[in-house]
Design a protein around this motif. Structure first.
Motif, PDB file in Angstrom:
ATOM      1  N   ILE A  80      24.570  12.807  66.999  1.00 50.05           N
ATOM      2  CA  ILE A  80      25.026  14.178  66.845  1.00 50.05           C
ATOM      3  C   ILE A  80      23.823  15.131  66.750  1.00 50.05           C
TER       4      ILE A  80
ATOM      5  N   LYS B 243      23.526  16.907  73.385  1.00 56.20           N
ATOM      6  CA  LYS B 243      24.357  16.454  74.499  1.00 56.20           C
ATOM      7  C   LYS B 243      25.060  17.612  75.209  1.00 56.20           C
ATOM      8  N   SER B 244      25.723  18.473  74.425  1.00 60.87           N
ATOM      9  CA  SER B 244      26.488  19.563  75.046  1.00 60.87           C
ATOM     10  C   SER B 244      25.574  20.542  75.776  1.00 60.87           C
ATOM     11  N   THR B 245      24.416  20.810  75.191  1.00 59.34           N
ATOM     12  CA  THR B 245      23.495  21.747  75.827  1.00 59.34           C
ATOM     13  C   THR B 245      23.024  21.193  77.169  1.00 59.34           C
TER      14      THR B 245
ATOM     15  N   THR C 220      32.411  17.008  69.232  1.00 62.62           N
ATOM     16  CA  THR C 220      33.268  16.889  70.390  1.00 62.62           C
ATOM     17  C   THR C 220      34.358  15.887  70.059  1.00 62.62           C
TER      18      THR C 220
ATOM     19  N   ASN D 247      15.022  14.368  74.835  1.00 65.34           N
ATOM     20  CA  ASN D 247      15.452  15.758  74.995  1.00 65.34           C
ATOM     21  C   ASN D 247      14.649  16.663  74.054  1.00 65.34           C
TER      22      ASN D 247
ATOM     23  N   SER E 126      14.361  19.120  78.709  1.00 67.83           N
ATOM     24  CA  SER E 126      14.826  20.091  77.733  1.00 67.83           C
ATOM     25  C   SER E 126      16.113  20.696  78.260  1.00 67.83           C
TER      26      SER E 126
END
Ligand code: GTP
Length: 596
Positions: free
Chosen positions: A15, A19-21, A55, A132, A163
């Motif tokens: 978390i 991931k979402s970005t 999510t 990332n 990134s």
């Protein structure tokens, strides 16, 4: 699209590792969402998800990507990110050939990184290791590339650096996905078999079912069969998300898309089930289907008793969208009419409660959460107990409780603290590995009941926030458990009964008795509070008697003022619950049940 031009992948990450970005950035770079239309966190649709930054529901997006002069079709399948939803994660992974293993370059590997990696490996996925947030000044890409390479057995130079925020490295990552992931394989001429990896209720369209086609193909207007139940539905629409739904003329081997049949309840379209055609359909379903199984039960009661019908209707509505939610009516001496509800875990409980309060404007109180116990009686019969107050009174010969396999990651200086905590929670150490000289992975078997409620917070506070935890169900074990009842003047208060380990019974009894002594106002007579195992009292407090005379405040003969006071007192009483002859304000129950 022919299978050799398809790549199906998901992103797995701890978390907040971004991931979402990264997913948003991919949508933008591949041109399926233009910058202006791009909402932050496009994939997380529900408000609660966005606010909590988690999510819950997975979805799939199709993106075109050109590599070596050929246009490929990438399907990105989103996976839910919390332990309560492990089964849904495993189905999302099963729909893919590969996974991008995303690790924050300033944080390194965490427990969820590992748990998801293990799940991906069980599903034979190709793993693409990626660091990332390399734009962060605190990023340590060399150090963590080595850690990550050591974990999956590759060379540190093969770990990509990206990134999601600035977009650096994302195009090379898309190229690598095309290069490294195998194309889907399946038999195009076989009867259709598609696996459901998600199913979402939509107010306007009914249930939208997300599938990955394994064999054969599905076409619009065909009749389809859900293999776990044999139910047959007409396919009203079939299509792909890119990311808005777009109808198509069918889905073939390896393709990912959605189905709409007009069913109104996600239970008719279950995650993990196999879809086939009604005519000349497949005879063997794909493996891995499992009914969602509640792990934690709790009572939910409206604070205002007259809201009960609203609560009932609200649950009926939520159920359409949540195949794991089960409930039945329940009554409690202390709390009146409510429901006993089964949840996948504590996060699921919080989400359901929050949705009920927010979307249906209800004020609710939940009782102590309980896991599912199997109680074997002396006469050989076994009873399943999801509510401590239903614990059988007769002779019990054995009790089993659910256990989990926990993965804890912590800096090595905290090994002692983690061990101490796990021991106090009846944990058994199963193994320990150093990921690097400073970081250690510890594997424990722990009773679910000992970790669902506050384990994570305790772990964080003992490790100054540095440890992370993930767990999955791992069967049952026998344990020396007892039911502790709480009695007011000899009468049991059902909402406070609890099943605990024998060694912890005393502590629970004392804490409940002390809490109640503070919360319950004095009565006209002395009220003993007792905690007991069966008939044996293990803790006791007394509420001393007082004589409360409301009229004493009124001097002289102002009769109307007296009457007013009496009226007021009567109203106050309405919110009182009677336990035997003891009046208890509802607030006292609520306060005693709230976890601190
Ligand atoms: P869930 O989907 O909720 O599991 O979290 P996530 O892994 O998707 O994380 P999310 O994309 O929400 O990012 C978490 C935080 O990290 C947010 O505050 C982002 O702005 C930040 N973040 C994500 N990617 C980058 C990055 O490449 N660089 C920097 N500096 N911050 C990033």
């Amino acid at each position: 699209t022919p299978p050799d031009l398809i790549r199906n992948f998901c992103i797995i990450a701890h978390i907040d590792h971004g991931k979402s970005t990264l997913a948003d950035r991919m949508l933008q770079i591949t041109g399926v969402v233009d910058q202006r239309a791009m909402r932050a966190q496009y994939l997380d649709r529900m408000d609660i998800e966005r606010e909590r930054g988690i999510t819950i529901k997975s979805q799939a997006v199709r993106m075109p990507w050109e590599a070596d002069g050929t246009t490929y079709c990438l399907n990105m399948i989103d996976t839910p990110g919390h332990v309560d939803f492990t089964y849904e994660v495993s189905r999302s992974l099963a729909a893919c050939e590969g996974a991008v293993l995303l690790v924050d370059a300033a944080q390194g590997i965490e427990a969820q990184t590992l748990a998801n990696l293990y799940l991906a490996m069980e599903n034979d996925l190709t793993i693409v290791p990626v660091l990332n947030k390399i734009d962060l000044p605190s990023a340590q890409p060399e150090k963590y590339a080595e850690e990550l390479a050591g974990l999956i057995g590759c060379d540190p130079s093969e770990v990509l650096q990206v990134s999601g925020k600035t977009g650096v490295g994302v195009e090379p990552l898309l190229d690598e996905i095309v290069r490294q992931l195998p194309a889907p394989q399946g038999d195009a001429d076989a009867p259709a078999r598609a696996m459901i990896f998600d199913s979402v209720y939509d107010t306007y369209r009914g249930v939208v079912t997300y599938v990955r086609v394994i064999d054969g193909s599905l076409s619009p207007r065909e009749r389809i069969e859900m293999m776990s139940t044999g139910a047959i539905h007409e396919l009203l629409e079939i299509g792909v998300s890119s990311p808005e739904p777009k109808p198509s003329d069918g889905l073939g081997v390896g393709e990912v898309g959605y189905l709409i049949t007009g069913v109104k309840d996600v239970r008719q379209s279950r995650v993990g089930d196999t879809v086939t055609t009604a005519r000349r359909g497949a005879t063997t379903a794909l493996g891995g289907y499992r009914d969602p199984k509640p792990m934690v039960y709790s009572g939910l009661y409206p604070i205002d008793g007259s809201d009960y019908p609203i609560l009932r209707d609200a649950l009926d509505k939520l159920k359409l969208n949540d195949a794991a939610l089960v409930y039945e009516p329940e009554t409690s001496v202390a709390l009146g009419f409510g429901f006993r509800i089964g949840f996948l875990g504590m996060l699921h409980l919080e989400i359901v409660r929050e949705r009920l309060e927010r979307e249906f404007d209800l004020d609710l109180i939940s009782t102590l959460p309980s896991v599912v116990y199997d109680v074997r009686l002396d006469d050989g019969q076994t009873v399943t107990v999801t509510n401590p107050s239903e614990f059988p009174d007769g002779k019990v010969s054995a009790i089993t409780e659910p256990v989990v396999r926990g993965t804890i990651l912590a800096p090595s200086e905290f090994i002692g603290a983690v061990m101490e905590l796990c021991q106090s929670r009846r944990g058994t150490l199963r193994g320990m590995d150093y990921l690097s000289p400073e970081r250690v992975e510890m594997r424990y078997t722990l009773p679910l009941a000992e970790i669902v409620f506050d384990f994570f917070d305790a772990l964080k506070s003992k490790t100054r926030g540095y440890a992370s935890l993930d767990y999955e169900p791992d069967g049952e074990q026998e344990a020396d458990l007892v039911k502790v009842d709480v009695l007011l003047q000899g009468d049991k208060v059902d909402a406070f009964s609890n099943i605990v380990h024998r060694d912890k019974a005393y502590a629970y009894g004392v804490s409940m008795a002390t809490k109640l002594k503070e919360l319950i106002p004095r009565q006209q007579f002395e009220v003993p509070i007792q905690a007991a195992i069966g008939t044996r009292v293990i803790a006791r407090e007394n509420i001393r008697a007082i004589r409360k005379d409301v009229l004493a405040k009124c001097y002289g003969g102002d009769i109307s003022r007296k009457r007013k006071l009496l009226e007021k007192q009567k109203e106050g009483k309405k919110r009182m619950k009677m336990v035997g002859s003891v009046e208890v304000p509802q607030e006292a129950f609520i306060a005693a049940l709230s976890q601190d």
